[in-house]
Design an enzyme around this catalytic site. Sequence first.
Site, PDB file in Angstrom:
ATOM      1  NE  ARG A 154     -61.687   4.513   8.827  1.00 29.12           N
ATOM      2  CZ  ARG A 154     -62.917   4.700   9.315  1.00 29.12           C
ATOM      3  NH1 ARG A 154     -63.914   4.968   8.499  1.00 29.12           N
ATOM      4  NH2 ARG A 154     -63.151   4.625  10.607  1.00 29.12           N
ATOM      5  NE  ARG A 203     -64.019  -2.091  10.017  1.00 27.50           N
ATOM      6  CZ  ARG A 203     -64.245  -0.883  10.538  1.00 27.50           C
ATOM      7  NH1 ARG A 203     -64.713  -0.784  11.766  1.00 27.50           N
ATOM      8  NH2 ARG A 203     -64.011   0.211   9.826  1.00 27.50           N
TER       9      ARG A 203
END
Length: 424
Positions: free
Chosen positions: A276, A389
Amino acid sequence: MLDLRVLRDNFKTIADALKKRGKEIPLEAVMKLDEERRAMMTKVEELKAKRNKISKEIPSMKKKGEDVSSIMMEMKELASQIKDYDAELQIMTARLEKSMMGIPNRPDASVPAGNDDCDNVEIRKFREPTKFDFEPKAHWDLGNDLDIIDPELGAKVAGSRFVFYKGLGARLERSVMNFMLNTHTEQNGYTEVIPPFVANQKSMEGTGQLPKFAEDMYHIEDTDLYLIPTAEVPVTNMYREQILNGEDLPLYRCAYTPCFRAEAGSAGRDTKGLIRLHQFNKVELVKFTRPEDSYDELEKLVENAESILQLLQIPYRVVLLCGGDLGFSSAKTYDIEVWMPSYGRYVEISSCSNFEDFQARRAGIRFRDKDGSLKYVHTLNGSGLAVGRTVAAIMENYQQADGSIKVPEILRPYIGRESIRGIQ
């Protein structure tokens, strides 16, 4: 944006569908405002009709030598009333449009009811979660040990949740990005575009980021430009206020962009590593389709995004989002979640959504059908995938007992080696 006429004619059906989202949505207030606006429109039209009727009588009266002073005074009063009512009508129309912009898309009938991600439905899995015969490390620890990811340097230069990729870390990120783009363009049928990394207010409104998510975006001071939160915004708005040729549909577009998200409401969540960040790289897939084809195209879109993880041989699962976890603009969404050993669970790496005509109405994207009629396209998009990611998932699932990271076979032609053993 929902179709106001459809909302009027199917109020209960739409209200019941929106209940799946589990949130209070002020549909009754919108309908009341619409009713008041239509009443005002009727009043204005009646006054204008009366004015037109009287104005036609004046020449005849003058010709007959009749006194028109009183009727001219009445015309003046009518003109003043019409002006006042027109101004009020403009205010009411603006209020109604703003209210309509705040209503989320209605979930498709196949979307399950539910409150949050706990109620999402698992559809399928690929491979079992990775197991190790040693104690695995989190990707942020691997990145630090190998000196390939540096969040402290990112924080020094830009602030928290920014990172530097270094050496083979930078090459791995770039390799993953190129691998994704090549796969989607050469195997999955997408046309690559490189869009602007900023978008104006109208574009943000077109895809539904504004006005609802203003606090989560980076606004460029003294302009109406925003740093894009996803390539969905500029790529979808390529065709804003255009009429497409129906015979050209579906259109497939893919784009790499950096993405910028202030994430105002996510304090304390996933603060370590690459999961994040305020700035991250992503490859986005966008489709423009005929309404009758959009749900078949959604299934293909998910398969396109899955193909990346299958080629990388990384465990993942696909889940169908419940109404309470559905994004503002989406009618139906599948999330692809990759296995992250450090979390001991699956983590979202892609959301693939069908927006039906919700975005197209906001952005004015239509197509001309064979019979000459104009219809709104259906828009779809999904991450194909989030690059950072994916890098984190590779690092964790391909880590070795000696602290190195094995490079997935499909990536070796891109990165030029079989393993990562530190900054080089």
